[in-house]
Write a protein that holds these residues in place. Sequence first.
Motif, PDB file in Angstrom:
ATOM      1  N   VAL A 175     -49.738 -11.882 -13.915  1.00 14.24           N
ATOM      2  CA  VAL A 175     -48.936 -10.658 -14.041  1.00 14.24           C
ATOM      3  C   VAL A 175     -49.761  -9.427 -13.684  1.00 14.24           C
ATOM      4  CG1 VAL A 175     -47.792  -9.144 -15.704  1.00 14.24           C
ATOM      5  CG2 VAL A 175     -47.294 -11.594 -15.717  1.00 14.24           C
ATOM      6  N   VAL A 176     -50.975  -9.357 -14.186  1.00 11.82           N
ATOM      7  CA  VAL A 176     -51.812  -8.180 -13.936  1.00 11.82           C
ATOM      8  C   VAL A 176     -52.224  -8.109 -12.468  1.00 11.82           C
ATOM      9  CG1 VAL A 176     -54.036  -7.106 -14.465  1.00 11.82           C
ATOM     10  CG2 VAL A 176     -52.612  -8.002 -16.315  1.00 11.82           C
ATOM     11  N   TRP A 177     -52.607  -9.235 -11.879  1.00 12.20           N
ATOM     12  CA  TRP A 177     -52.902  -9.246 -10.446  1.00 12.20           C
ATOM     13  C   TRP A 177     -51.694  -8.779  -9.647  1.00 12.20           C
ATOM     14  CZ3 TRP A 177     -57.379  -8.817  -8.550  1.00 12.20           C
ATOM     15  CH2 TRP A 177     -58.476  -9.571  -8.946  1.00 12.20           C
ATOM     16  N   PHE A 178     -50.520  -9.239 -10.051  1.00 13.88           N
ATOM     17  CA  PHE A 178     -49.301  -8.864  -9.316  1.00 13.88           C
ATOM     18  C   PHE A 178     -49.053  -7.364  -9.398  1.00 13.88           C
ATOM     19  CE2 PHE A 178     -44.715  -7.984  -9.477  1.00 13.88           C
ATOM     20  CZ  PHE A 178     -44.386  -8.334  -8.172  1.00 13.88           C
ATOM     21  N   LEU A 179     -49.227  -6.765 -10.580  1.00 13.68           N
ATOM     22  CA  LEU A 179     -49.028  -5.319 -10.712  1.00 13.68           C
ATOM     23  C   LEU A 179     -50.043  -4.547  -9.881  1.00 13.68           C
ATOM     24  CD1 LEU A 179     -48.330  -5.037 -14.550  1.00 13.68           C
ATOM     25  CD2 LEU A 179     -46.699  -4.584 -12.703  1.00 13.68           C
ATOM     26  N   LEU A 180     -51.287  -5.011  -9.869  1.00 18.67           N
ATOM     27  CA  LEU A 180     -52.326  -4.319  -9.111  1.00 18.67           C
ATOM     28  C   LEU A 180     -52.079  -4.408  -7.607  1.00 18.67           C
ATOM     29  CD1 LEU A 180     -55.490  -5.422 -11.135  1.00 18.67           C
ATOM     30  CD2 LEU A 180     -54.516  -3.114 -11.030  1.00 18.67           C
ATOM     31  N   ILE A 181     -51.768  -5.608  -7.129  1.00 14.75           N
ATOM     32  CA  ILE A 181     -51.573  -5.803  -5.686  1.00 14.75           C
ATOM     33  C   ILE A 181     -50.191  -5.303  -5.260  1.00 14.75           C
ATOM     34  CG2 ILE A 181     -51.448  -7.535  -3.854  1.00 14.75           C
ATOM     35  CD1 ILE A 181     -53.399  -9.221  -5.575  1.00 14.75           C
ATOM     36  N   GLY A 182     -49.171  -5.660  -6.033  1.00 14.13           N
ATOM     37  CA  GLY A 182     -47.819  -5.229  -5.703  1.00 14.13           C
ATOM     38  C   GLY A 182     -47.631  -3.736  -5.844  1.00 14.13           C
TER      39      GLY A 182
END
Length: 240
Positions: A175-182
């Motif tokens: 989830v955190v990777w997705f928020l950072l990249i997305g």
Amino acid sequence: MDSTATASLASLWDEVSGTQPDPDLWVVIATLGAALAVVIPHGLWRISRNAITIAHEGGHGIVALLTGRTLTGIRLHSDTSGLTVSRGKPHGIGMILTAAAGYTAPPLLGLGGASLLGSGRITLLLWLATALLLTMLVMIRNAYGTLTMIVTGGLFVLVSWLAGPQVQAAFAYAVVWFLLIGGVRPAFELQAKRARGGAGDSDADQLSRLTHVPASLWFFLFHAVSLCSLIGGGRWLLEM
């Protein structure tokens, strides 16, 4: 009875506020790959971008409340657009901060999440995210938005309550990777759309009218926040 309830609450608080073991490095790398896989391909991005829209509109809503505005409702649409409506002065610092919060919210939420994961607070991250989603659900004003929030919030509830520590850790990191990249991609997409003559009433344009500062400078802010959050959050997640 009271002593048992108090002990249970104390135990629950210790679990939520305590730290959990960091996952293996391969889990962190695998979740990074999973986030890239749903952000980069256009077909998957059209679906996964709904989650970024939730964070985007949630950012507008939270800042509107914090600056004293009255939040009247949030709508999420199937084309991954959204609308947050608040009442208050149509100008001033409150309106400026509210308008600026949309494109900066996903990467900043990712950065905050990376900070929690970097300190081992996986359970706290999941519970905070669940609480924010359930709170936002109350403000949704259309059927598609309600369905989206129920599915997303339900997933967080299931993982937070029923999944084991390893699954919770992998989910939290994903989830955190997705928020950072997305959180990086939407501002570039909006800038490209404006270059083609579309999106004339975007957040950047509204901010330009409110502040008499060119929209290009607001885009610079959006890009700076998202890219710096990705770099800083990525270092925390990779423990560099």
